[in-house]
Design a protein around this motif. Structure first.
Motif, PDB file in Angstrom:
ATOM      1  N   GLU A 110     -20.866  12.061   7.803  1.00 46.01           N
ATOM      2  CA  GLU A 110     -19.468  12.421   8.070  1.00 46.01           C
ATOM      3  C   GLU A 110     -18.587  11.247   7.638  1.00 46.01           C
ATOM      4  N   LEU A 111     -17.891  11.412   6.519  1.00 43.41           N
ATOM      5  CA  LEU A 111     -17.001  10.355   6.053  1.00 43.41           C
ATOM      6  C   LEU A 111     -15.805  10.242   6.989  1.00 43.41           C
ATOM      7  N   VAL A 112     -15.492   9.003   7.384  1.00 41.74           N
ATOM      8  CA  VAL A 112     -14.369   8.781   8.287  1.00 41.74           C
ATOM      9  C   VAL A 112     -13.282   7.910   7.671  1.00 41.74           C
ATOM     10  N   ALA A 113     -13.567   7.269   6.523  1.00 41.36           N
ATOM     11  CA  ALA A 113     -12.565   6.419   5.875  1.00 41.36           C
ATOM     12  C   ALA A 113     -13.085   5.983   4.519  1.00 41.36           C
ATOM     13  N   ALA A 114     -12.179   5.421   3.727  1.00 37.03           N
ATOM     14  CA  ALA A 114     -12.548   4.832   2.435  1.00 37.03           C
ATOM     15  C   ALA A 114     -11.919   3.456   2.317  1.00 37.03           C
ATOM     16  N   GLY A 115     -12.641   2.546   1.700  1.00 35.23           N
ATOM     17  CA  GLY A 115     -12.109   1.225   1.392  1.00 35.23           C
ATOM     18  C   GLY A 115     -12.090   1.026  -0.106  1.00 35.23           C
ATOM     19  N   HIS A 116     -11.050   0.391  -0.614  1.00 33.19           N
ATOM     20  CA  HIS A 116     -10.892   0.204  -2.048  1.00 33.19           C
ATOM     21  C   HIS A 116     -10.668  -1.259  -2.387  1.00 33.19           C
ATOM     22  N   ARG A 117     -11.335  -1.726  -3.418  1.00 37.78           N
ATOM     23  CA  ARG A 117     -10.965  -3.000  -4.004  1.00 37.78           C
ATOM     24  C   ARG A 117      -9.712  -2.781  -4.864  1.00 37.78           C
ATOM     25  N   VAL A 118      -8.684  -3.583  -4.604  1.00 42.06           N
ATOM     26  CA  VAL A 118      -7.475  -3.582  -5.429  1.00 42.06           C
ATOM     27  C   VAL A 118      -7.243  -5.025  -5.856  1.00 42.06           C
ATOM     28  N   VAL A 119      -7.092  -5.259  -7.143  1.00 35.87           N
ATOM     29  CA  VAL A 119      -7.062  -6.652  -7.587  1.00 35.87           C
ATOM     30  C   VAL A 119      -5.813  -7.400  -7.133  1.00 35.87           C
ATOM     31  N   LEU A 120      -4.658  -6.732  -7.155  1.00 37.15           N
ATOM     32  CA  LEU A 120      -3.390  -7.442  -6.943  1.00 37.15           C
ATOM     33  C   LEU A 120      -2.618  -6.847  -5.772  1.00 37.15           C
ATOM     34  N   GLY A 121      -2.343  -7.674  -4.761  1.00 39.04           N
ATOM     35  CA  GLY A 121      -1.555  -7.229  -3.615  1.00 39.04           C
ATOM     36  C   GLY A 121      -0.091  -7.610  -3.706  1.00 39.04           C
ATOM     37  N   GLY A 122       0.232  -8.470  -4.659  1.00 35.13           N
ATOM     38  CA  GLY A 122       1.622  -8.868  -4.851  1.00 35.13           C
ATOM     39  C   GLY A 122       2.161  -9.690  -3.699  1.00 35.13           C
ATOM     40  N   GLU A 123       3.477  -9.801  -3.652  1.00 34.46           N
ATOM     41  CA  GLU A 123       4.137 -10.566  -2.593  1.00 34.46           C
ATOM     42  C   GLU A 123       3.983  -9.904  -1.227  1.00 34.46           C
ATOM     43  N   ARG A 124       3.810  -8.593  -1.235  1.00 32.22           N
ATOM     44  CA  ARG A 124       3.877  -7.844   0.018  1.00 32.22           C
ATOM     45  C   ARG A 124       2.591  -7.905   0.836  1.00 32.22           C
ATOM     46  N   TYR A 125       1.437  -7.957   0.171  1.00 32.49           N
ATOM     47  CA  TYR A 125       0.190  -7.800   0.911  1.00 32.49           C
ATOM     48  C   TYR A 125      -0.716  -9.020   0.748  1.00 32.49           C
ATOM     49  N   GLY A 126      -0.787  -9.794   1.801  1.00 34.58           N
ATOM     50  CA  GLY A 126      -1.642 -10.972   1.839  1.00 34.58           C
ATOM     51  C   GLY A 126      -2.894 -10.752   2.653  1.00 34.58           C
ATOM     52  N   ALA A 127      -3.153  -9.510   3.030  1.00 37.71           N
ATOM     53  CA  ALA A 127      -4.334  -9.169   3.819  1.00 37.71           C
ATOM     54  C   ALA A 127      -4.635  -7.687   3.594  1.00 37.71           C
ATOM     55  N   PRO A 128      -5.862  -7.235   3.912  1.00 38.11           N
ATOM     56  CA  PRO A 128      -6.165  -5.807   3.776  1.00 38.11           C
ATOM     57  C   PRO A 128      -5.159  -4.962   4.554  1.00 38.11           C
TER      58      PRO A 128
END
Length: 421
Positions: A108-126
């Motif tokens: 039973e899938l409950v979530a997905a996680g993705h590698r994203v190379v660039l978070g930019g200025e806005r995202y410094g954490a998952p």
């Protein structure tokens, strides 16, 4: 396709089926420019992510093939589309999702996680993904066009199939936001820097994983250089497990020479190539990312395995250039760190190339590095002698497990921060 299977607990593993009818799990996606890797992890609350199966689709533009294996490495299934049958990223992800639904019937899938190379200025954490997040990440694709569009596209495709499931983006750039300001800055006018031109750094998910694993091997090592050496290659200086500098800069072309990517180049040489009309911006980018690096130097291959088997002088020169570039960065980072306690090799080349490890260590005798040749031939984990002033290690990386850990931490707030595997 063949060997269609249903997931069952491995002998000796936890057996959640005895307690419930299905296993709650998350799926992790790691999209490259011509590949898609995935892993399925049990998502029991309070328990470290346990791999159930992992797979990948490789060589998507020329000869795509799919393979998936049990957690113990035993094959589950494979499929080939045939040569000259290109598969785009959206079709690849849909194929994987269809395979999961058909074959892992007790998951039973409950979530997905993705590698994203660039978070930019806005995202410094998952971060949890929503429409606004994806729109912002999409806007960064002009900065990093070789991976960002595929990472974002994967999250959109998953949302089409599972609109009610949470998704988490984990960023390669996040780990490097601990670098001091001076290390994140280029000597450019303020308006240019404000447009996003800065030292972002990449491979952060891999370095995050290594920073959690190294204390098990060298608990007293504070000043550490990690060499993530694969088709894409970089190095990172860590102080007390935190990034203080890294070789990849604004995008993923800079730093070390890579399989087909150039690594560091003087900007005036690029201006010359444009000015002389040998290239326009499109063809220049294609050359720097697809025909440069080890392939460009050797004229033979960008594959380290091919070059190491070759007696051609051009192959030997390419390998020499690769270790020379690493040596220069080790020297620079040892200065940044104020000394060096440990050197770590990881990723495909770092974990498997006895020759590359030996060649770099041979150049670092001035730092007090003494290689144990037998340990190096055996693959470590420690490949330096007991009396080496700098301990040297081979530690396999696991980006997908790190993404799984961060994903579970966000969808299950009661969980602790990521810990060692």
């Amino acid at each position: 396709m063949h060997n269609m299977v249903t997931m069952r607990p491995r002998q000796g593993s936890r057996a959640p089926h005895a307690r419930q009818s299905s296993v709650r799990a998350i799926v992790v996606f790691n999209a490259g420019s011509t590949s898609l890797k995935f892993g399925v992890y049990a998502a029991d609350a309070g328990v470290s992510p346990e791999l159930l199966c992992a797979g990948r689709i490789d060589n998507m533009t020329a000869d795509p093939h799919f393979v998936v294996k049990h957690a113990d490495g035993k094959p589950m299934e494979s499929h080939a589309w045939g040569k000259h049958h290109a598969v785009d990223h959206k079709a690849a992800l849909r194929f994987v999702l269809a395979w999961l639904k058909t074959n892992l019937t007790d998951i039973e899938l409950v979530a997905a996680g993705h590698r994203v190379v660039l978070g930019g200025e806005r995202y410094g954490a998952p971060t949890l993904i929503d429409g606004d997040v994806l729109d912002y990440l999409d806007s960064l694709a002009m900065m990093e066009p070789s991976h960002q569009p595929y990472d974002v596209g994967g999250a959109r495709t998953f949302a089409e199939a599972y609109p009610d499931l949470p998704q988490v983006a984990c960023f390669d750039t996040s780990f490097h936001r601990t670098m001091p300001g001076v290390a994140q800055t280029y000597a450019l006018p303020k308006e240019v820097r404000d447009s996003g031109v800065r030292h972002w750094g990449y491979h952060g998910i891999s370095y995050d994983y290594i920073s959690h694993q190294l204390p098990k091997f060298a608990p007293a090592a504070r000043r550490v250089i990690v060499a993530h050496l694969g088709g894409g290659a970089s190095m990172c200086a860590l102080l007390d497990g935190r990034s203080v500098d890294t070789t990849m800069g604004f995008g993923t072309l800079s730093g070390l020479p890579m399989a087909t990517r150039s690594g560091d180049l003087p900007p005036d040489a690029l201006l010359y190539l444009l000015r002389s009309k040998q290239f326009d911006t499109t063809t220049l980018e294609k050359m720097l990312s697809e025909r440069a690096g080890l392939l460009g130097l050797s004229g033979i291959s960008g594959d380290m395995r091919v070059l190491q088997k070759s007696a051609d002088a051009r192959a030997l020169a390419a390998l020499d250039y690769f270790t020379y570039a690493m040596m220069k960065y080790v020297g620079a980072y040892a200065a940044v760190l104020g000394g060096l306690d440990a050197l770590v090799f990881t990723a495909g080349i770092g974990e498997n190339s006895v020759q590359v490890r030996a060649a770099l260590c041979a150049r670092l005798g001035w730092l007090g590095v003494t290689l144990d040749e037998n340990a190096n031939a055996a693959g470590g984990p420690r490949i330096s002698t007991v009396d080496s002033k700098v301990s040297v290690w081979v530690i396999p990386t696991n980006e997908e497990w790190m993404i799984a850990q961060h994903t579970l931490a966000l969808i299950q707030p009661e969980r602790k921060a990521p810990c060692s595997q």
